[in-house]
Design a protein around this motif. Structure first.
Motif: not given
Lengths: 125, 138
Positions: A53-57, A82-86, B30-33, B37-41
């Protein structure tokens, strides 16, 4: 308060830790302490860090994870991330982060398979 | 470049918890714009590094964000401003692995890789301003 959002579950001789989606630095540090305490308390042979579920590492988080892997290793345990998002994998690689000698798995199921299949005991850290 | 500013905002950084709050502000913007997902991250991760730099080195500062419009592209600009100690050697600070603090030395060079543009202005004893931009085809 920060550490309330971390759950450390004992699964046979393993620990399963679910990392919250957007933890602050305090929570990340608390996670490390909780994991090490639980390793000793439950005589666990391995640790699965579920980061699905981690969004920012970012670099602080990555450094703490790498340290934790190292510390768990010194205590005779193996860690699977486990489970790192792409999106997180892409970003952390471009940022230049490494997570130490952690094993990795696509999800928690495979992480458990990995730890159960692997011989227990010491491992170079 | 013909830039207008349909959306902008600012966020004050004074505590460690503000690193998380700044991430949320940037993620929403960033999401609103319309970034993927990858760029937001990427953008949120760079914001996390630069906000933490402010907290660790200057104790407090401000992050401004604004939407850019170049005609063919939309962009998000983040400005991180502090009145901290300043960076004596910016070239050195951009080298991966270099840190005067307890960090990994990944924040500035890493943020540059994650964003399309990164500029730093810094005066020792006065403060530092870091501006990053990410562009998106319309």
């Amino acid at each position: 308060m920060a550490s309330e959002s971390i759950s450390v579950i004992k699964l046979r001789d393993l620990l399963l830790v679910t990392v919250p989606p957007d933890p602050d630095d305090e929570t990340v540090s608390a996670l490390q302490e909780q994991v090490l305490r639980a390793m000793a308390q439950h005589e666990a042979k391995g640790l699965v860090l579920d980061i699905s579920t981690v969004q920012t590492l970012d670099s602080f988080f990555a450094r703490t994870v790498a340290e934790t892997v190292q510390m768990v290793g010194l205590m005779g345990g193996r860690t699977v991330l486990a489970g790192m998002r792409a999106s997180v994998a892409v970003t952390s690689t471009q940022l230049g982060l490494t997570v130490g000698n952690s094993l990795t798995a696509l999800n928690v199921d495979r992480a458990l398979d990995l730890l159960n299949a692997a011989p227990s005991g010491s491992r170079r850290v | 470049m013909n830039e207008n500013e349909p959306h902008q905002g600012e966020f004050r950084i004074t505590s460690e918890n503000d690193i998380v709050m700044a991430r949320k502000v940037v993620r929403d913007a960033a999401t609103t714009l319309g970034f993927g997902l990858t760029d937001v991250t990427r953008i949120v991760t760079a914001a996390s590094e630069l906000t933490r730099n402010i907290y660790h080195y200057a104790k407090s500062g401000v992050m401004h964000w604004r939407v850019l419009n170049s005609g063919t592209e939309n962009g998000l600009e983040l400005t991180f401003e502090d009145q901290g100690p300043g960076i004596p050697d910016i070239e050195k600070a951009m080298e991966p692995g270099f840190s005067t603090g307890k960090g990994l030395g990944m924040g500035l060079p890493g943020s540059k890789r994650l964003m399309d543009e990164l500029t730093i202005e810094s005066t020792v004893g006065k403060g530092t301003t870091v501006v990053v931009r990410k562009w998106m085809r319309k």
